[in-house]
Design a protein around this motif. Structure first.
Motif, PDB file in Angstrom:
ATOM      1  N   ARG A  96       1.023  -0.942   0.029  1.00  0.00           N
ATOM      2  CA  ARG A  96       0.028   0.115  -0.034  1.00  0.00           C
ATOM      3  C   ARG A  96       0.991   1.177   0.001  1.00  0.00           C
ATOM      4  N   ASP A  99       0.341   3.909   2.806  1.00  0.00           N
ATOM      5  CA  ASP A  99       0.375   3.571   4.456  1.00  0.00           C
ATOM      6  C   ASP A  99       1.138   2.085   4.456  1.00  0.00           C
ATOM      7  N   THR A 101       1.589   0.318   7.092  1.00  0.00           N
ATOM      8  CA  THR A 101       1.152  -0.434   8.276  1.00  0.00           C
ATOM      9  C   THR A 101       0.128  -1.518   7.530  1.00  0.00           C
ATOM     10  N   LEU A 102      -0.356  -1.101   6.265  1.00  0.00           N
ATOM     11  CA  LEU A 102      -1.362  -1.976   5.683  1.00  0.00           C
ATOM     12  C   LEU A 102      -0.621  -2.995   4.696  1.00  0.00           C
ATOM     13  N   ASP A 103       0.683  -2.967   4.637  1.00  0.00           N
ATOM     14  CA  ASP A 103       1.340  -4.129   3.776  1.00  0.00           C
ATOM     15  C   ASP A 103       1.310  -5.336   4.412  1.00  0.00           C
ATOM     16  N   SER A 104       1.162  -6.429   3.349  1.00  0.00           N
ATOM     17  CA  SER A 104       0.770  -7.720   3.930  1.00  0.00           C
ATOM     18  C   SER A 104       1.591  -8.654   2.956  1.00  0.00           C
ATOM     19  N   PHE A 121      -7.884  -7.804   4.609  1.00  0.00           N
ATOM     20  CA  PHE A 121      -6.750  -7.467   4.400  1.00  0.00           C
ATOM     21  C   PHE A 121      -6.732  -6.259   3.294  1.00  0.00           C
ATOM     22  N   VAL A 123      -8.029  -2.779   2.044  1.00  0.00           N
ATOM     23  CA  VAL A 123      -8.898  -1.697   2.279  1.00  0.00           C
ATOM     24  C   VAL A 123      -8.816  -0.834   1.114  1.00  0.00           C
ATOM     25  N   TRP A 127      -3.260  -0.548  -4.394  1.00  0.00           N
ATOM     26  CA  TRP A 127      -2.636  -1.576  -3.993  1.00  0.00           C
ATOM     27  C   TRP A 127      -1.532  -2.052  -5.381  1.00  0.00           C
TER      28      TRP A 127
END
Length: 148
Positions: A96, A99, A101-104, A121, A123, A127
């Protein structure tokens, strides 16, 4: 007191410098503004650039190597029938840009040539999806930008 041109120019320059210093200080110290790098390991990734180009060419050589579909349950990655799922190992990275913190990151575990990523997962927004995998020792790298 009367100001001449020289004094006015000096006051204007000092006011401008003061404004710029105020803005720089505000932007650096305010936690509302995010100053993260695009990626933490930028230089290490650049060293592997040619390997990535070769892996991307391997994906392009296979028609519809990976197809990404969005449904109500989440994101589905469909791998080509040319791949035997037991010989695929790798990972899917959801990045992302706005942000970190949203990386997966998800390991590739296929069921009927599909990998499912749950909706929780994802938002809304932009992406960057990177699928990095090996098939029988050959590296493959697939990139896709997706906006939800």
């Amino acid at each position: 007191m009367k100001l001449n041109w020289g004094t006015g120019i000096v006051i204007a320059i000092l006011a401008f410098i003061g404004f710029i210093m105020f803005m720089v200080t505000t932007m650096i110290t305010n936690h509302k503004y995010n100053h993260d790098l695009v990626t933490d390991s930028y230089y290490q990734k650049e060293l592997k650039y040619q390997d990535n180009i070769n892996a991307e060419q391997n994906v392009l050589a296979i028609k519809d190597a990976i197809v990404i579909q969005l449904n109500q349950k989440g994101l589905e990655l469909l791998f080509s029938e040319e791949f035997q799922s037991e010989f695929i190992n790798g990972k899917v990275f959801l990045y992302r840009p706005s942000d970190k913190t949203l990386d997966s990151e998800f390991p590739i575990v296929l069921k009927n040539q599909k990998l499912h990523i749950p909706e929780k997962f994802l938002v809304g927004g932009r992406w960057n999806i990177t699928v990095d995998f090996n098939y029988k020792g050959t590296p493959f790298l697939y990139h896709k930008e997706l906006t939800l």
